[in-house]
Write a protein that holds these residues in place. Structure first.
Motif, short mmCIF file in Angstrom:
data_model
loop_
_atom_site.label_atom_id
_atom_site.label_comp_id
_atom_site.label_asym_id
_atom_site.label_seq_id
_atom_site.Cartn_x
_atom_site.Cartn_y
_atom_site.Cartn_z
N GLU A 1 0.81 -1.22 0.00
CA GLU A 1 0.00 0.00 0.00
C GLU A 1 0.84 1.27 0.00
OE1 GLU A 1 -3.18 0.30 -0.29
OE2 GLU A 1 -3.80 -1.80 -0.10
N SER A 2 1.95 1.25 -0.73
CA SER A 2 2.73 2.48 -0.84
C SER A 2 2.94 2.83 -2.30
CB SER A 2 4.09 2.33 -0.17
OG SER A 2 3.96 1.61 1.01
N PRO A 3 1.92 3.40 -2.96
CA PRO A 3 2.02 3.68 -4.39
C PRO A 3 3.14 4.67 -4.72
CG PRO A 3 0.07 4.67 -3.47
CD PRO A 3 0.61 3.79 -2.42
N ASP A 4 3.41 5.59 -3.80
CA ASP A 4 4.50 6.54 -4.06
C ASP A 4 5.81 5.81 -4.32
OD1 ASP A 4 3.59 9.46 -3.11
OD2 ASP A 4 2.61 7.94 -1.91
N LEU A 5 6.06 4.84 -3.42
CA LEU A 5 7.30 4.08 -3.55
C LEU A 5 7.30 3.27 -4.82
CD1 LEU A 5 7.80 2.82 0.05
CD2 LEU A 5 8.76 4.76 -1.09
N VAL B 1 11.39 5.86 3.27
CA VAL B 1 11.95 5.05 2.19
C VAL B 1 12.16 5.89 0.93
CG1 VAL B 1 11.51 3.09 0.70
CG2 VAL B 1 11.00 2.94 3.08
N LEU B 2 11.22 6.82 0.69
CA LEU B 2 11.36 7.71 -0.47
C LEU B 2 12.69 8.44 -0.41
CD1 LEU B 2 9.31 8.03 -2.62
CD2 LEU B 2 8.46 10.04 -1.53
N THR B 3 13.00 8.97 0.78
CA THR B 3 14.29 9.63 0.96
C THR B 3 15.44 8.67 0.70
OG1 THR B 3 13.23 10.96 2.63
CG2 THR B 3 15.59 11.04 2.56
N GLY B 4 15.27 7.43 1.25
CA GLY B 4 16.34 6.46 1.11
C GLY B 4 16.62 6.09 -0.32
N ILE C 1 6.54 14.47 3.95
CA ILE C 1 7.95 14.69 3.64
C ILE C 1 8.24 16.13 3.27
CG2 ILE C 1 8.45 12.32 2.99
CD1 ILE C 1 8.39 13.16 0.14
N LEU C 2 7.24 16.89 2.79
CA LEU C 2 7.55 18.26 2.39
C LEU C 2 7.09 19.29 3.39
CD1 LEU C 2 6.92 18.00 -1.40
CD2 LEU C 2 9.06 18.47 -0.30
N ASP C 3 6.40 18.88 4.44
CA ASP C 3 5.99 19.89 5.40
C ASP C 3 6.34 19.50 6.84
OD1 ASP C 3 4.95 22.13 6.48
OD2 ASP C 3 3.14 22.12 5.27
N ASP D 1 14.55 16.71 6.50
CA ASP D 1 15.11 15.50 5.90
C ASP D 1 15.13 15.61 4.38
OD1 ASP D 1 15.07 14.56 8.39
OD2 ASP D 1 13.50 13.08 8.10
N THR D 2 14.02 16.09 3.83
CA THR D 2 13.89 16.14 2.38
C THR D 2 14.85 17.17 1.79
OG1 THR D 2 11.61 15.77 2.92
CG2 THR D 2 12.15 16.00 0.63
N LEU D 3 15.05 18.26 2.53
CA LEU D 3 16.04 19.24 2.09
C LEU D 3 17.42 18.58 2.01
CD1 LEU D 3 16.52 22.23 1.49
CD2 LEU D 3 16.94 22.58 3.89
N GLY D 4 17.74 17.80 3.03
CA GLY D 4 19.01 17.08 3.00
C GLY D 4 19.07 16.11 1.85
N GLU D 5 17.95 15.44 1.58
CA GLU D 5 17.91 14.43 0.52
C GLU D 5 18.22 15.05 -0.83
OE1 GLU D 5 13.92 13.47 -0.01
OE2 GLU D 5 14.27 12.74 -2.04
#
Lengths: 94, 497, 125, 326
Positions: free
Chosen positions: A47-51, C82-85, D136-138, D143-147
């Motif tokens: 259930e993680s479509p983004d991934l 995970v997205l970040t990873g 992740i953006l708010d 973290d996302t800035l670092g990414e």
């Protein structure tokens, strides 16, 4: 659904092992590509479509393309390496 | 909230942003931006340190509109501010000392890329110092790793490329373990912020439900960071990386990059796990044993080495062993000694690297000891710098290394069970240190009758001389007036708990 | 062994994959294979992390039909992490591959031990 | 009354051309597409000899050392030790996994108040329908800035390794290093099938990528995945039409400025939001109505910025790997 997940997980391990055992670099990269695809299906199941989108675009897409270019750069695609060996064995110019 | 509380956030963001700016600037402008940014951040850290010593309390800073368990946070205390200030000073001096060499060894069109890497490295170090969130720490650890790899291979010869590959492989194993440890920690506690995790960890230990995975998670995080900071059996990449990269890179890598990871480790021990709980796990003994081994084997390898820069690199292995022994003693005093040694080693090792390059330059660019004979006369300032650095590393009074050795001995005496091995290893390692450093110092001050190489006047390389003089001053200051530094570290560690 | 090994089969698979990737990293001589092992290791960690968020019978965390209760959606945090990873892993593999290309261009081999032998020989002569 | 066409007339009709093309009697591209036969890569005899000599010398230099008995024994020991180490690692991890809280249940420590607030108030507080994007953006934007800077620093290192800086040469002659880096010199150009496929596919891929980026706050997707898709489209275009075509709209300067612009926008926007958040100031950026395309405050612009950076970076990686430049 659970059986399907078991199956995919099994494939995942199978792919990982066959990557390690395969002699040919091109083959192992193709297997790695399929590994990424299976992984993206697993993301959908989890259930993680983004991934799933990201993995499909990056793991199976960009990373594999980069691997292929690298193979090209190191002359592992095509017959160039083989012809070198022939030359060494004395069939080429000596 | 006072305006000064914004400073940690400003320093991280400014250094990140300056990295982006340097990507469109030519090399010369990037150099000035880099110097300016380091000085600015150093000044801000100094102001923050002064402010925190005044208030005597640490503070957390919300990154965004959402409070503690929901948003990111950074945290600043005395130890963080002091470390940031110190890192800025060492980085600035290392950049100055290696500037001439950098111009020679790196292609001119890639200079601005080098400054991007340095800026991003600084920002990642600052983030590792200030962070209060485990996942942020992971992301910035990755930036740190990649930027450090860039610093190694900016001088493109075979050795550095190979060292870069080895370094990447080792560090990525380390990051993988760190990340899986963080995952387990998140799974068991449900938080990523350090203070919230600590509450849950205490609860878990009391309930006793998830103790086994908890210990495993801690072990994975600690081992990951130990691998990344080149603890003894994982140091294969280190000699080549430090020995052949351009000199500012070597100084920065040895004195800052590995110390950033150790600082994060100390932060995890105090802020995530809790000192008591960490002490009760057996991981501490593993760290202790590996630290002892590093102290002795690192020094032995350094003695065998016939190349001055590789010798200094192996000496780093031994010194990192000291730091881990201090952590492994498991007492407050041991931790204090470790943190002090982070400072002392950073100052001394950067000085040694910078001075070594001056010596090799006046010896026909050869790093072999036989050619270095009399180099101390040919480049006087480098000779003095090298001598001071060596004395500090050996642990002669007046210099920084003496105080840290004293603190280690004190800590060892406090811990009955580990006293004997620590003191023995400390003694052996000091003798070995003395052998190889004094051998080098004697060698560079042995007059050479035939004089095949030309000597260099001090006035010719002003920036280099300035950086060495300032480094010497830093070493003597750390050694002479150690009490305020020790007090500040003590206060900082108190704030952690 | 605890009781949850078969309930946590996803995590168990991730652990095995991590081990396989790690073994590849240690045992393979070929740099490209080492990099693949690295990627396998990374994605194993991500699988491990993503399993944490999953809850049976709940859907992806995209608000549909104005339903905003915890009972309806899975935990969004692991997905974000995970997205970040994944970004980190793709940048690392690009860097490693470019290092490989440079080394090959210079030494015409992919074996790291051979390369270091060659470097030593190069310096002696 | 039907009239029979003469053959002359019939030859002009579409049907004739179509059937002829179908039967493959005539190449429709003949004379219309520029076709340059590939210049075969020829080594002179000396070059081949030099290459073989070098190769032999390398192997001779190596195997003098590598085949000694000690080394072999050491290698075998290393192999065995690492296999054992891996097995122990797997066992330890499995052992740990067996004690972890069960997957799939709702009452594990992970499901505490943190995801609860993200889900229950996320839509109001961030304005994003996709909670992951909002998170992740708010919520966890640092973290996302670092990414995104991880990607940036990786590009910098790739540039250091692979960029070939043009040395001034007099007569357009190609140095060996450049020839090694730029393998397109010896490759077929203007492959008709590839060009046709790219002609159809590239716009679709890029439009899909743009959709994924713009839809990041409303559904699955976001800056990173959309950017990677656009990058893949650009790579396909490059492969089909060659560097000369892409250089018209994408050079190193374009890359530099796009990535500089996007990253600095990202930095400044997030700094503003961090600063206002920490000092409890009012954030003036409107959230908009959730579900509309122009909503969710900074998330949409940030997604666009990340998408631009990622697309350019992916293309830059490929170009660097391929040619050592843009």
């Amino acid at each position: 659904m659970t059986v399907f997940t078991y199956l995919l997980m099994g494939f995942l391990i199978l792919c990982a092992i066959s990557v390690s055992l395969s002699k040919n670099l091109l083959n192992s990269i193709l297997i790695y590509m399929s590994y990424s695809l299976i992984m993206s299906i697993i993301w959908v199941i989890l259930e993680s479509p983004d991934l799933a989108i990201t993995e499909a675009a990056v793991g199976a897409g960009i990373t594999s393309v980069l691997f292929f270019v690298t193979l090209k750069k190191i002359h592992a695609i095509g017959g160039k390496e083989r012809s070198d060996e022939q030359e060494e064995n004395g069939t080429g110019i000596s | 909230m006072d305006f000064i509380c914004n400073f940690p956030f400003f320093s991280i963001l400014i250094s990140l942003f300056s990295g982006t700016i340097c990507s469109v600037l030519p090399g010369k402008a990037a150099k000035w931006v880099n110097t300016f940014v380091i000085v600015l951040i150093g000044a801000m850290s100094a102001a923050l340190l002064w402010y925190l010593l005044g208030t005597g309390e640490s503070f957390v800073y919300m990154m965004g509109h959402f409070p503690a368990p929901w948003g990111n946070e950074i945290r600043a205390g005395v130890l963080e501010a002091a470390t940031a200030l110190f890192f800025c000073i060492v980085m600035l001096l290392s950049m100055w000392g290696g500037r001439k060499k950098l111009m020679e060894e790196v292609e001119p069109s890639k200079h601005n890329l080098y400054y991007i890497l340095v800026n991003l490295l600084l920002s990642s170090l600052l983030a590792l110092i200030y962070t209060n969130d485990l996942f942020t720490a992971y992301v910035f650890v990755e930036i740190n790793t990649i930027a450090a790899c860039g610093l190694i291979m900016i001088r493109q010869i075979g050795r550095t490329l190979e060292a870069a590959v080895r370094y990447m492989i080792m560090s990525l194993v380390g990051s993988g373990m760190l990340l899986i440890g963080i995952c387990m920690m998140y799974d068991l506690t449900g938080h990523l912020l350090m203070s919230n995790i600590q509450e849950s960890v205490t609860a878990i230990i009391e309930e006793g439900t998830y103790v086994i995975p908890l210990v495993m998670a801690i072990a994975l995080m600690v081992i990951g960071l130990a691998i990344k900071s080149a603890l003894f059996p994982f140091h294969a990449w280190l000699p080549d990386a430090y020995g052949y990269s351009t000199i500012s890179s070597a100084a920065i890598l040895s004195s800052l990059v590995s110390k950033g990871y150790i600082f994060l480790l100390i932060k995890i021990i105090y802020r995530v796990v809790g000192f008591r709980i960490f002490h009760d796990t057996h991981i501490i003994n593993v760290l202790f044993v590996f630290g002892l081994m590093a102290m002795i084997f690192g020094s032995l390898s350094a003695i065998k080495e016939n190349d001055i820069r590789r010798m200094i690199a192996f000496s780093s292995v031994a010194q990192i062993g000291y730091i881990y022994v201090g952590i492994g003693l498991g007492t407050q005093v041991g931790m204090l000694a470790s943190v002090y040694h982070i400072f002392a080693h950073a100052a001394g090792k950067a000085l040694l690297f910078i001075a070594a390059i001056g010596l090799t330059d006046v010896s026909g660019f050869s790093r072999k000891f036989i050619d270095l004979t009399g180099a101390g006369y040919r480049n006087k300032i480098a000779g003095i710098g090298f001598t001071v650095g060596s004395l500090s590393m050996v642990g002669v009074p007046v210099f920084a290394g003496f105080v840290s050795k004293l603190l280690f001995a004190q800590a060892a005496v406090n811990n009955v069970g580990k006293m004997l091995p620590t003191l023995i290893a400390l003694g052996i390692s000091t003798i070995l240190n003395a052998i190889y450093f004094m051998k080098t110092v004697i060698r560079i001050y042995t007059p050479r009758p035939d004089a095949p190489y030309e000597s260099v006047a001090i006035g010719k390389e002003k920036l280099y001389a300035v950086s060495i003089v300032l480094f010497i001053a830093l070493n003597i200051m750390l050694g002479m007036s150690s009490q305020p530094v020790v007090d500040a570290i003590h206060a900082g560690l108190e704030m952690f708990g | 062994m605890g009781a949850n090994l078969f309930v946590n089969y996803g995590e168990a698979v991730a652990a095995v994959l991590f081990g396989i990737g790690f073994g590849n990293l240690l045992l393979q001589k070929n740099l490209i294979k080492k990099i693949i092992g690295l990627n396998i290791m990374d994605s194993a960690v991500y699988l491990f992390l993503a399993e944490k968020g999953y809850i049976i019978g709940r859907t992806a965390p995209i608000v549909t039909g104005g339903v905003q209760s915890v009972e309806a959606y899975i935990n969004p945090i692991p997905s974000g992490l995970v997205l970040t990873g994944i970004v980190v892993s793709v940048s690392v593999s690009a860097l490693m591959l470019s290092l490989t290309i440079r080394l090959y261009r210079r030494y015409h081999t992919l074996d790291l031990d051979q390369i270091s032998l060659m470097i030593k020989k190069e310096e002696e002569t | 009354m039907s009239r029979k066409k003469t053959e002359q007339e019939y030859r002009k009709t579409f049907a004739f051309h179509f059937f002829r093309w179908l039967n493959g009697e005539k190449d429709p591209y003949l004379g219309e597409v520029e076709m340059k036969p590939q210049e075969p890569y020829k080594e002179t005899e000396e070059e081949v000899k030099a290459r073989i000599r070098e190769k032999n010398m390398i192997s001779r230099r190596l195997y003098g050392v590598a085949k000694s008995k000690e080394m072999k024994g050491l290698e075998r020991f290393y192999k065995a030790a690492s296999i054992i180490f891996c097995c122990i690692l797997i066992y330890l991890l499995l052992f740990t996994v067996s004690y972890l809280p069960p997957v799939g249940t709702a009452d594990r420590p992970v499901n505490n108040e943190v995801p609860q607030r993200y889900i229950e108030n996320g839509l109001q507080e961030t304005g994003a329908v996709n909670i992951v994007s909002g998170m992740i953006l708010d919520y966890r934007a640092f973290d996302t800035l670092g990414e995104s800077h991880v990607l940036f620093v990786a590009t910098v290192t790739v540039l250091i390794l692979l960029r070939l800086d043009k040395k001034k040469k007099n007569d357009g002659e190609i140095s060996i290093e450049e020839a090694e880096a730029n393998d397109r010199i010896y490759e077929p150009k203007n492959d008709a099938i590839l060009q046709m496929a790219a002609f159809v596919l590239v716009p679709i891929i890029i439009i899909f990528g743009i959709y994924v980026i713009l839809n990041g706050h409303l559904g699955p997707g976001g800056g990173f995945s959309g950017g990677a898709i656009i990058g893949a489209g650009l790579i396909l275009y490059l492969n089909a039409f060659g560097f000369q075509k892409t250089e018209r709209f994408f050079t190193e300067k374009t890359y530099k400025w796009i990535s500089f612009g996007s990253l600095s926008f990202y930095c400044i926007a997030k700094s503003y939001s961090f600063f206002t958040g920490a000092n409890h100031l009012h954030n003036i950026i409107p959230k908009g109505t959730p579900g509309a395309i122009l909503s969710s405050g900074l998330i949409l612009p940030l997604n666009i910025a990340v998408g631009l950076v990622v697309a350019c970076t992916m293309y830059a990686f490929y170009a660097m790997f391929r040619k050592g430049g843009f």
